[in-house]
Design an enzyme around this catalytic site. Structure first.
Site, PDB file in Angstrom:
ATOM      1  N   CYS A 171      23.581  -0.263 -18.231  1.00 56.43           N
ATOM      2  CA  CYS A 171      24.271   0.519 -19.260  1.00 56.43           C
ATOM      3  C   CYS A 171      25.749   0.727 -18.961  1.00 56.43           C
ATOM      4  O   CYS A 171      26.485   1.250 -19.803  1.00 56.43           O
ATOM      5  CB  CYS A 171      23.591   1.871 -19.445  1.00 56.43           C
ATOM      6  N   ARG A 195      18.569   2.245   5.819  1.00 56.40           N
ATOM      7  CA  ARG A 195      17.157   1.871   5.828  1.00 56.40           C
ATOM      8  C   ARG A 195      16.943   0.489   5.233  1.00 56.40           C
ATOM      9  O   ARG A 195      16.079  -0.267   5.689  1.00 56.40           O
ATOM     10  CB  ARG A 195      16.326   2.914   5.073  1.00 56.40           C
ATOM     11  N   HIS A 236       5.313   5.633  -4.333  1.00 54.71           N
ATOM     12  CA  HIS A 236       6.513   6.381  -3.952  1.00 54.71           C
ATOM     13  C   HIS A 236       7.800   5.605  -4.200  1.00 54.71           C
ATOM     14  O   HIS A 236       8.846   5.944  -3.655  1.00 54.71           O
ATOM     15  CB  HIS A 236       6.423   6.800  -2.475  1.00 54.71           C
ATOM     16  N   VAL A 251       7.705   2.509   0.955  1.00 56.09           N
ATOM     17  CA  VAL A 251       8.744   2.007   0.047  1.00 56.09           C
ATOM     18  C   VAL A 251       9.279   0.658   0.508  1.00 56.09           C
ATOM     19  O   VAL A 251      10.188   0.103  -0.108  1.00 56.09           O
ATOM     20  CB  VAL A 251       9.892   3.030  -0.104  1.00 56.09           C
ATOM     21  N   CYS A 311      20.519   5.895 -17.957  1.00 53.11           N
ATOM     22  CA  CYS A 311      19.625   5.167 -18.862  1.00 53.11           C
ATOM     23  C   CYS A 311      18.180   5.111 -18.358  1.00 53.11           C
ATOM     24  O   CYS A 311      17.300   4.616 -19.052  1.00 53.11           O
ATOM     25  CB  CYS A 311      20.147   3.749 -19.109  1.00 53.11           C
ATOM     26  N   ALA A 322      -3.078  -1.097  13.677  1.00 54.64           N
ATOM     27  CA  ALA A 322      -3.437  -1.643  12.371  1.00 54.64           C
ATOM     28  C   ALA A 322      -3.596  -3.156  12.418  1.00 54.64           C
ATOM     29  O   ALA A 322      -4.473  -3.714  11.758  1.00 54.64           O
ATOM     30  CB  ALA A 322      -2.386  -1.253  11.335  1.00 54.64           C
ATOM     31  N   GLY A 365      -3.325   3.873   8.092  1.00 58.20           N
ATOM     32  CA  GLY A 365      -2.035   4.356   8.577  1.00 58.20           C
ATOM     33  C   GLY A 365      -1.475   5.532   7.818  1.00 58.20           C
ATOM     34  O   GLY A 365      -0.266   5.641   7.658  1.00 58.20           O
ATOM     35  N   THR A 366      -2.353   6.427   7.355  1.00 58.60           N
ATOM     36  CA  THR A 366      -1.901   7.597   6.600  1.00 58.60           C
ATOM     37  C   THR A 366      -2.225   8.865   7.379  1.00 58.60           C
ATOM     38  O   THR A 366      -3.243   8.943   8.065  1.00 58.60           O
ATOM     39  CB  THR A 366      -2.565   7.665   5.219  1.00 58.60           C
ATOM     40  N   SER A 367      -1.372   9.876   7.230  1.00 58.16           N
ATOM     41  CA  SER A 367      -1.534  11.120   7.990  1.00 58.16           C
ATOM     42  C   SER A 367      -2.528  12.080   7.362  1.00 58.16           C
ATOM     43  O   SER A 367      -3.058  12.964   8.035  1.00 58.16           O
ATOM     44  CB  SER A 367      -0.176  11.824   8.120  1.00 58.16           C
TER      45      SER A 367
END
Length: 226
Positions: free
Chosen positions: A131, A51, A101, A85, A112, A212, A168-170
């Site tokens: 770390c 991705r 998200h 994301v 850590c 959009a 653009g959200t379900s």
């Protein structure tokens, strides 16, 4: 402003629930849960590495750029929270983006608990640069069963907002699907922009359907002219 996968679809970033979306090709329980990571970390690493490679080829579109223009030119505060994301809002010019998200281009150390940028691919042999722990890095994304980031800041902005725009959200994924209820309780005007009506469309004062790139640009033009 709340954005979901639909705003990045025109940039070539796959959505999740559409006919050709990621969940049609991958079982989310195999790649997007803490249990999946413990069971088969190599599979999870391969999925997120792929991705990131795909994201590197994508470019921000006119909708991302329009929201950046709104943040820059609107006389009031524009708080942008995304379920995505990817980094297309940032590359499109937005200076403030709240990633509820997590981020595909970040990793976190389970030893850590620090978050850091993810340069290229990483796997079970990668060492935490903070770390030194080996094999403890995971994608810094919120998986099913985990609590989204920055909820206190988001709820504060919802309680204060005059206008709530979901793009653009379900309307299927909570808590984001419930944000419109918080905005209504605050007395805000609510607007939905989507290629098709969401599962919570009845809670919006205004619905705009279409791509959009066109619909977001048109709304931003209207807001800046008022």
């Amino acid at each position: 402003v709340l954005t979901g996968a639909g705003i990045s679809a025109e940039s070539g970033v796959p959505t999740f629930r559409d006919a050709d979306g990621l969940w049609e090709r991958h079982n989310p329980m195999d790649i997007a849960t803490p249990e999946a990571f413990r069971r088969d970390p190599a599979l999870v690493y391969r999925f997120y590495n792929a991705r990131r490679t795909q994201l590197a080829r994508a470019q921000p579109n006119a909708a991302h750029e329009a929201l950046a223009r709104l943040q820059r030119d609107f006389p009031g505060e524009v708080f942008l929270v995304t379920q995505n994301v990817d980094d297309l809002h940032e590359r499109g010019g937005s200076t403030q983006v709240c990633h509820m998200h997590g981020e595909l281009l970040a990793m976190s150390c389970t030893a850590c608990e620090r978050s850091m940028r993810a340069g290229g691919e990483f796997d079970g042999s990668s060492t935490c640069p903070a770390c030194g722990a080996s094999g403890k890095l995971r994608p810094d994304v919120v998986w099913f069963g985990e609590i989204p980031y920055h909820m206190d800041a988001i709820e504060m902005r919802l309680a204060e907002c005059d206008l709530f725009v979901a793009i653009g959200t379900s309307g299927l994924v909570y808590p984001a699907a419930g944000f419109v209820r918080h905005a209504l309780a605050a007395g805000a005007t609510t607007v939905e922009i989507n290629s098709q009506l969401s599962e919570v469309t009845d809670l919006f004062h205004h619905q705009r359907t279409g791509l959009a790139t066109a619909a977001v640009s048109a709304l931003v033009d209207e807001l800046l002219q008022q």
